[in-house]
Design a protein around this motif. Structure first.
Motif, short mmCIF file in Angstrom:
data_model
loop_
_atom_site.label_atom_id
_atom_site.label_comp_id
_atom_site.label_asym_id
_atom_site.label_seq_id
_atom_site.Cartn_x
_atom_site.Cartn_y
_atom_site.Cartn_z
N ALA A 98 68.70 11.56 -79.38
CA ALA A 98 68.96 10.45 -80.29
C ALA A 98 69.75 9.38 -79.57
O ALA A 98 70.44 9.66 -78.59
CB ALA A 98 69.73 10.93 -81.52
N TYR A 139 74.54 10.82 -89.45
CA TYR A 139 73.33 11.56 -89.07
C TYR A 139 73.61 13.05 -88.86
O TYR A 139 72.75 13.77 -88.34
CB TYR A 139 72.72 10.94 -87.82
CG TYR A 139 71.95 9.66 -88.11
CD1 TYR A 139 70.62 9.70 -88.46
CD2 TYR A 139 72.60 8.43 -88.07
CE1 TYR A 139 69.91 8.53 -88.74
CE2 TYR A 139 71.90 7.25 -88.35
CZ TYR A 139 70.57 7.31 -88.69
OH TYR A 139 69.88 6.15 -88.98
N GLU A 149 72.32 2.76 -91.80
CA GLU A 149 72.52 3.97 -92.60
C GLU A 149 74.01 4.25 -92.79
O GLU A 149 74.48 4.54 -93.89
CB GLU A 149 71.85 5.17 -91.92
CG GLU A 149 70.34 5.04 -91.76
CD GLU A 149 69.61 5.13 -93.09
OE1 GLU A 149 70.10 5.84 -94.00
OE2 GLU A 149 68.55 4.49 -93.22
N LEU A 176 69.31 6.07 -84.09
CA LEU A 176 70.48 6.11 -84.97
C LEU A 176 70.80 4.69 -85.44
O LEU A 176 71.55 3.96 -84.79
CB LEU A 176 71.67 6.71 -84.22
CG LEU A 176 71.45 8.09 -83.59
CD1 LEU A 176 72.69 8.54 -82.82
CD2 LEU A 176 71.08 9.12 -84.66
N LYS A 177 70.23 4.32 -86.56
CA LYS A 177 70.40 2.97 -87.08
C LYS A 177 71.76 2.80 -87.75
O LYS A 177 72.16 3.60 -88.58
CB LYS A 177 69.28 2.65 -88.08
CG LYS A 177 67.88 2.67 -87.47
CD LYS A 177 66.84 2.37 -88.51
CE LYS A 177 65.43 2.40 -87.91
NZ LYS A 177 64.40 2.14 -88.94
N GLU A 202 63.55 7.81 -73.53
CA GLU A 202 62.43 8.68 -73.91
C GLU A 202 62.06 9.60 -72.74
O GLU A 202 61.86 10.80 -72.92
CB GLU A 202 61.21 7.84 -74.32
CG GLU A 202 61.38 7.12 -75.64
CD GLU A 202 61.06 8.01 -76.83
OE1 GLU A 202 60.86 9.22 -76.63
OE2 GLU A 202 61.04 7.50 -77.96
N LEU A 245 65.29 10.35 -81.98
CA LEU A 245 65.79 9.79 -83.23
C LEU A 245 66.58 8.50 -82.95
O LEU A 245 67.47 8.49 -82.11
CB LEU A 245 66.69 10.80 -83.93
CG LEU A 245 67.36 10.36 -85.23
CD1 LEU A 245 66.32 10.08 -86.30
CD2 LEU A 245 68.35 11.43 -85.70
#
Length: 287
Positions: A252, A149, A8, A4-5, A246, A2
């Motif tokens: 995240a 989040y 938001e 985490l922008k 990854e 995920l």
């Protein structure tokens, strides 16, 4: 994994700020942006902050002084801003030029106007776990992203790489406030990689590009990258090697750019609204 922008969290904070401003009876929270010199990064940040504050429905005034200004003269000018009743909050760009004692101005700034938590009073409040102190905006931005989040902090092992008074130390106190168990690491930490791999939440705030690779991250960990570094091509890079996350099976992570940095100015705006609300409430109580 995920992503985490920060956008938001910034959007959520903007809504909170606009609601606070609406409750001020027409008063527009006003910030003083105080800068000494013409450093390109300061100029860029100033433009960004002033634009952000305006977009949140508030006002920002720029107070710029030449780098050659004498400390005593600047102190007198700063005190005028400090005492101005039309100014609800102050953002002082640091570090100041070498011929000035930054500590003097940290002690001088009124705690109730100290938007970025640099005063000894606000630092003490944060370390005491009090609610009415302003924490450094970047440290608070990390917590805000995690909350946005809905990433749990209570009972989790948080490891913070970096012990500055701007991020590492105050962030450790904010994590404690959320009932996390915190370890603060630094350049003298023995076997840093092993300590980092114990983290459920790993925060990289060392100021060294690519210092944290995937080998430092345990599977399922959440990674917050606070680093802002510029490479030889002028591109922004974090303290974390993004490509290795990854492979490490991180759950995240915050990107750079577009992560913690984009929330920092939103937190600053909320501090300004809160400062105005406290002042407005005190004035109402007196009338």
């Amino acid at each position: 994994m995920l992503v985490l922008k920060g956008s938001e969290a910034a959007a959520r904070i903007k809504k909170e700020v606009q609601e606070m401003v609406e409750g001020l009876g027409g008063h527009v929270p006003t910030a003083a942006i105080v800068r000494v010199g013409e450093r390109p990064d300061d100029l860029s940040y100033e433009r960004n902050v002033m634009k952000k504050i305006a977009s949140f429905g508030m006002e920002a005034r720029s107070f710029a002084f030449p780098e050659s200004i004498r400390e005593g003269e600047f102190q007198a000018e700063f005190q005028k801003i400090n005492d101005d009743p039309s100014i609800d909050g102050i953002l002082l760009f640091c570090p100041l030029p070498r011929h000035m004692n930054g500590r003097t101005f940290e002690e001088l700034i009124r705690p109730e106007k100290d938007l970025d938590g640099i005063s000894p009073v606000n630092r003490a409040r944060i370390f005491a776990g009090e609610k009415d102190g302003f924490a450094p905006c970047t440290a608070e931005a990390v917590i805000e992203i995690l909350k946005t989040y809905q990433i749990p902090m209570e009972g989790k092992r948080a490891v913070v790489v970096g012990r500055s008074m701007v991020v590492g130390r105050p962030l450790s106190m904010l994590f404690l406030k959320e009932n996390a168990t915190v370890t603060v690491c630094h350049t003298k930490t023995a076997d840093l990689k092993a300590v980092c791999r114990e983290a459920d939440i790993l925060v990289a705030a060392a100021g060294k590009a690519g210092m944290i690779s995937g080998e430092f991250v345990k599977p399922g960990a959440v990674v917050a990258d606070v680093g802002i570094n510029v490479d030889e091509n002028g591109a922004l890079k974090g303290d974390v090697e993004w490509d290795g996350l990854e492979a490490a099976a991180a759950a995240a992570a915050t990107p750079v750019p577009g992560g913690v940095g984009s929330v920092t100015t939103a937190v600053l705006c909320r501090h300004l609204a809160e400062a105005a609300m406290r002042k407005y409430g005190a004035e109402q109580a007196q009338n």
